[in-house]
Design a protein around this motif. Structure first.
Motif, PDB file in Angstrom:
ATOM      1  N   THR A  66      82.483  25.777  60.979  1.00  0.00           N
ATOM      2  CA  THR A  66      81.902  25.480  59.671  1.00  0.00           C
ATOM      3  C   THR A  66      82.992  25.339  58.620  1.00  0.00           C
ATOM      4  OG1 THR A  66      79.911  26.719  60.260  1.00  0.00           O
ATOM      5  CG2 THR A  66      80.274  26.302  57.926  1.00  0.00           C
ATOM      6  N   ALA A  67      83.971  26.239  58.655  1.00  0.00           N
ATOM      7  CA  ALA A  67      85.091  26.162  57.710  1.00  0.00           C
ATOM      8  C   ALA A  67      85.915  24.900  57.928  1.00  0.00           C
ATOM      9  CB  ALA A  67      85.975  27.395  57.853  1.00  0.00           C
ATOM     10  N   ASN A  68      86.154  24.556  59.180  1.00  0.00           N
ATOM     11  CA  ASN A  68      86.913  23.336  59.480  1.00  0.00           C
ATOM     12  C   ASN A  68      86.213  22.102  58.914  1.00  0.00           C
ATOM     13  OD1 ASN A  68      88.654  24.946  60.952  1.00  0.00           O
ATOM     14  ND2 ASN A  68      87.759  24.439  62.934  1.00  0.00           N
ATOM     15  N   LEU A  69      84.903  22.043  59.120  1.00  0.00           N
ATOM     16  CA  LEU A  69      84.157  20.881  58.656  1.00  0.00           C
ATOM     17  C   LEU A  69      84.069  20.848  57.130  1.00  0.00           C
ATOM     18  CD1 LEU A  69      82.784  18.388  59.680  1.00  0.00           C
ATOM     19  CD2 LEU A  69      80.674  19.696  60.002  1.00  0.00           C
ATOM     20  N   LEU A  70      84.050  22.009  56.494  1.00  0.00           N
ATOM     21  CA  LEU A  70      84.065  22.039  55.025  1.00  0.00           C
ATOM     22  C   LEU A  70      85.313  21.344  54.495  1.00  0.00           C
ATOM     23  CD1 LEU A  70      83.214  23.026  52.178  1.00  0.00           C
ATOM     24  CD2 LEU A  70      84.533  25.100  52.648  1.00  0.00           C
ATOM     25  N   VAL A  71      86.473  21.687  55.028  1.00  0.00           N
ATOM     26  CA  VAL A  71      87.724  21.072  54.572  1.00  0.00           C
ATOM     27  C   VAL A  71      87.676  19.561  54.787  1.00  0.00           C
ATOM     28  CG1 VAL A  71      90.214  20.938  54.927  1.00  0.00           C
ATOM     29  CG2 VAL A  71      89.065  23.156  54.964  1.00  0.00           C
ATOM     30  N   ALA A  72      87.243  19.137  55.970  1.00  0.00           N
ATOM     31  CA  ALA A  72      87.178  17.702  56.264  1.00  0.00           C
ATOM     32  C   ALA A  72      86.217  16.991  55.315  1.00  0.00           C
ATOM     33  CB  ALA A  72      86.745  17.489  57.717  1.00  0.00           C
ATOM     34  N   ALA A  73      85.105  17.634  54.998  1.00  0.00           N
ATOM     35  CA  ALA A  73      84.117  17.023  54.103  1.00  0.00           C
ATOM     36  C   ALA A  73      84.660  16.892  52.687  1.00  0.00           C
ATOM     37  CB  ALA A  73      82.834  17.854  54.107  1.00  0.00           C
ATOM     38  N   LEU A  74      85.356  17.915  52.201  1.00  0.00           N
ATOM     39  CA  LEU A  74      85.918  17.845  50.859  1.00  0.00           C
ATOM     40  C   LEU A  74      86.975  16.749  50.758  1.00  0.00           C
ATOM     41  CD1 LEU A  74      86.313  21.643  50.002  1.00  0.00           C
ATOM     42  CD2 LEU A  74      84.692  20.045  48.970  1.00  0.00           C
ATOM     43  N   LEU A  75      87.849  16.669  51.759  1.00  0.00           N
ATOM     44  CA  LEU A  75      88.932  15.683  51.701  1.00  0.00           C
ATOM     45  C   LEU A  75      88.431  14.258  51.907  1.00  0.00           C
ATOM     46  CD1 LEU A  75      91.784  17.569  53.603  1.00  0.00           C
ATOM     47  CD2 LEU A  75      91.327  17.456  51.145  1.00  0.00           C
ATOM     48  N   SER A  76      87.306  14.106  52.576  1.00  0.00           N
ATOM     49  CA  SER A  76      86.740  12.767  52.772  1.00  0.00           C
ATOM     50  C   SER A  76      85.666  12.449  51.735  1.00  0.00           C
ATOM     51  CB  SER A  76      86.163  12.638  54.181  1.00  0.00           C
ATOM     52  OG  SER A  76      85.125  13.580  54.386  1.00  0.00           O
ATOM     53  N   GLU A  77      85.470  13.382  50.783  1.00  0.00           N
ATOM     54  CA  GLU A  77      84.516  13.219  49.686  1.00  0.00           C
ATOM     55  C   GLU A  77      83.084  13.048  50.167  1.00  0.00           C
ATOM     56  OE1 GLU A  77      85.880  10.400  46.745  1.00  0.00           O
ATOM     57  OE2 GLU A  77      87.984  10.973  47.072  1.00  0.00           O
ATOM     58  N   ASN A  78      82.781  13.712  51.264  1.00  0.00           N
ATOM     59  CA  ASN A  78      81.405  13.750  51.758  1.00  0.00           C
ATOM     60  C   ASN A  78      80.750  14.991  51.147  1.00  0.00           C
ATOM     61  OD1 ASN A  78      79.007  14.069  53.253  1.00  0.00           O
ATOM     62  ND2 ASN A  78      79.899  13.091  55.063  1.00  0.00           N
ATOM     63  N   TRP A  79      80.275  14.841  49.927  1.00  0.00           N
ATOM     64  CA  TRP A  79      79.817  15.994  49.154  1.00  0.00           C
ATOM     65  C   TRP A  79      78.602  16.663  49.764  1.00  0.00           C
ATOM     66  CZ3 TRP A  79      84.094  16.403  47.111  1.00  0.00           C
ATOM     67  CH2 TRP A  79      84.748  15.371  46.417  1.00  0.00           C
ATOM     68  N   GLN A  80      77.679  15.870  50.272  1.00  0.00           N
ATOM     69  CA  GLN A  80      76.474  16.454  50.861  1.00  0.00           C
ATOM     70  C   GLN A  80      76.829  17.361  52.043  1.00  0.00           C
ATOM     71  OE1 GLN A  80      73.590  13.598  52.251  1.00  0.00           O
ATOM     72  NE2 GLN A  80      72.061  15.152  52.742  1.00  0.00           N
ATOM     73  N   LEU A  81      77.747  16.902  52.878  1.00  0.00           N
ATOM     74  CA  LEU A  81      78.157  17.699  54.026  1.00  0.00           C
ATOM     75  C   LEU A  81      78.936  18.938  53.584  1.00  0.00           C
ATOM     76  CD1 LEU A  81      78.252  18.016  57.081  1.00  0.00           C
ATOM     77  CD2 LEU A  81      80.310  16.580  57.111  1.00  0.00           C
ATOM     78  N   ALA A  82      79.766  18.781  52.555  1.00  0.00           N
ATOM     79  CA  ALA A  82      80.516  19.936  52.044  1.00  0.00           C
ATOM     80  C   ALA A  82      79.558  21.026  51.572  1.00  0.00           C
ATOM     81  CB  ALA A  82      81.430  19.506  50.909  1.00  0.00           C
ATOM     82  N   GLY A  83      78.527  20.634  50.825  1.00  0.00           N
ATOM     83  CA  GLY A  83      77.544  21.611  50.360  1.00  0.00           C
ATOM     84  C   GLY A  83      76.799  22.273  51.496  1.00  0.00           C
ATOM     85  N   LYS A  84      76.489  21.491  52.506  1.00  0.00           N
ATOM     86  CA  LYS A  84      75.801  22.032  53.687  1.00  0.00           C
ATOM     87  C   LYS A  84      76.648  23.101  54.362  1.00  0.00           C
ATOM     88  CE  LYS A  84      73.719  20.374  58.019  1.00  0.00           C
ATOM     89  NZ  LYS A  84      73.484  19.146  58.849  1.00  0.00           N
ATOM     90  N   MET A  85      77.950  22.843  54.481  1.00  0.00           N
ATOM     91  CA  MET A  85      78.838  23.810  55.131  1.00  0.00           C
ATOM     92  C   MET A  85      79.019  25.071  54.276  1.00  0.00           C
ATOM     93  SD  MET A  85      79.487  22.623  58.081  1.00  0.00           S
ATOM     94  CE  MET A  85      77.813  21.928  58.021  1.00  0.00           C
ATOM     95  N   MET A  86      79.035  24.912  52.947  1.00  0.00           N
ATOM     96  CA  MET A  86      79.112  26.092  52.082  1.00  0.00           C
ATOM     97  C   MET A  86      77.935  27.023  52.339  1.00  0.00           C
ATOM     98  SD  MET A  86      80.361  24.490  48.437  1.00  0.00           S
ATOM     99  CE  MET A  86      81.912  23.587  48.315  1.00  0.00           C
ATOM    100  N   GLU A  87      76.767  26.463  52.512  1.00  0.00           N
ATOM    101  CA  GLU A  87      75.572  27.262  52.745  1.00  0.00           C
ATOM    102  C   GLU A  87      75.573  27.902  54.129  1.00  0.00           C
ATOM    103  OE1 GLU A  87      72.001  25.091  52.089  1.00  0.00           O
ATOM    104  OE2 GLU A  87      72.552  24.486  50.049  1.00  0.00           O
ATOM    105  N   ARG A  88      76.285  27.317  55.081  1.00  0.00           N
ATOM    106  CA  ARG A  88      76.247  27.806  56.464  1.00  0.00           C
ATOM    107  C   ARG A  88      77.328  28.835  56.783  1.00  0.00           C
ATOM    108  NH1 ARG A  88      74.449  22.995  60.656  1.00  0.00           N
ATOM    109  NH2 ARG A  88      72.345  22.728  59.808  1.00  0.00           N
ATOM    110  N   ASP A  89      78.035  29.277  55.767  1.00  0.00           N
ATOM    111  CA  ASP A  89      79.038  30.320  56.000  1.00  0.00           C
ATOM    112  C   ASP A  89      78.438  31.490  56.765  1.00  0.00           C
ATOM    113  OD1 ASP A  89      81.206  32.220  55.667  1.00  0.00           O
ATOM    114  OD2 ASP A  89      79.929  33.107  54.122  1.00  0.00           O
ATOM    115  N   ARG A  90      79.202  32.006  57.735  1.00  0.00           N
ATOM    116  CA  ARG A  90      78.754  33.162  58.512  1.00  0.00           C
ATOM    117  C   ARG A  90      79.747  34.316  58.419  1.00  0.00           C
ATOM    118  NH1 ARG A  90      76.075  30.048  63.696  1.00  0.00           N
ATOM    119  NH2 ARG A  90      75.380  32.123  64.294  1.00  0.00           N
TER     120      ARG A  90
END
Length: 311
Positions: free
Chosen positions: A199-223
């Motif tokens: 989840t953390a890996n995908l958050l970084v990738a989403a932020l750097l690729s400006e995929n905001w919807q996915l970034a927000g999704k990963m923020m919510e999925r923190d474990r």
């Protein structure tokens, strides 16, 4: 540093984790801890900030202790300084107040003892004191920082020109990091660790690729930490829900909390901040931008063409 000069040290605030990036992701923000320092016969700290009034005003001040410790590590003796402190960073709210103080102390030792520290040197020193590189890395380098601290080595990458803004919802109540850490589990199963780190890996990738919807999704999925800390923040769910309805692509606890930080695309933050302040009038809502400079040292009356970042 010429010892008869008055110098200014400015260190930005930071938010850490951004959800799943526990102890490894930090973001520098445009709230600042500022010191004006000059050599003196004894240590003296003073400030107009009421929130800082109860802190020690002599060599027992945390910033002085950091500076003295760093100087000693390099075989130097730290001279006493008169230090005027101003801070826009609220204490114990999850916006990196302790990390900024650590960085300020390191910068003070560096200029006072002419240590000629690199940013990498400062980062390792700060991480050794703080225990993780997220907040201190952001305060030193600026921007979005992704870091790792293992086997007494620290590595970070800093990213700039990120087109998003942050809105911080800051309560009056404080929450000490130690208390917030005490609720976390001591260990994770392999499957939980895989889910959390992916989840953390995908958050970084989403932020750097400006995929905001996915970034927000990963923020919510923190474990790693938010599921355990949310019960300590009774207003978290209400802020998260309101932020989404008003244009935020994601929300997260800022560091250990209790501040909740909401992220939105650039130019949308002002409206989000206004609406959240209307809804949560008992709290302070601040529209923040990313600081890309990190810690700065300059003369108190600098020539604008000569001001520079010391590394």
């Amino acid at each position: 540093m010429p010892l008869n000069n008055r110098m200014r040290i400015r260190v930005p605030a930071s938010t850490a984790n951004l959800g799943p990036g526990f102890d490894s992701i930090g973001l520098a923000l445009n709230l600042y801890l500022t010191l004006e320092v000059e050599q003196s016969n004894q240590w003296e700290f003073y400030s107009a900030n009421q929130e800082l009034a109860n802190l020690p005003n002599d060599e027992q001040h945390f910033i002085a202790q950091v500076a003295i410790g760093v100087a000693k590590k390099y075989g130097k003796e730290m001279s006493p300084y008169k230090v005027k402190v101003a801070s826009e960073i609220p204490l114990a709210r999850g916006l990196g107040s302790s990390a900024s103080a650590i960085v300020a102390g390191i910068e003070l030792a560096d200029i006072a003892c002419e240590l000629a520290l690199t940013r990498e040197d400062k980062l390792l020193l700060a991480t050794e004191i703080e225990g993780h590189p997220d907040n201190v890395g952001a305060s030193i380098y600026g921007g979005l920082v992704v870091g790792s601290y293992q086997q007494n080595e620290v590595d970070v990458l800093s990213f700039t020109n990120l087109p998003f803004e942050a809105v911080a919802v800051i309560p009056k109540e404080t929450l000490l990091t130690k208390d917030s850490r005490d609720v976390l589990p001591k260990e994770f199963s392999r499957s939980e660790a895989i889910a959390a780190s992916s989840t953390a890996n995908l958050l970084v990738a989403a932020l750097l690729s400006e995929n905001w919807q996915l970034a927000g999704k990963m923020m919510e999925r923190d474990r790693f930490h938010q599921p355990y800390r949310r019960p300590l923040i009774p207003f978290y769910q209400a802020v998260e829900s309101a932020a989404k309805k008003n244009g935020a692509f994601g929300t997260a606890l800022s560091g250990a909390g209790p501040t909740v930080i909401c992220f939105t695309e650039k130019a949308k933050g002002r409206k989000l901040a206004h609406n959240l302040q209307q809804l949560f009038s008992e709290m302070s809502v601040k529209l923040l931008s990313i600081d890309y400079f990190g810690s700065l040292v300059e003369d108190c009356e600098p020539n604008p063409f000569q001001t520079k970042k010391l590394v």
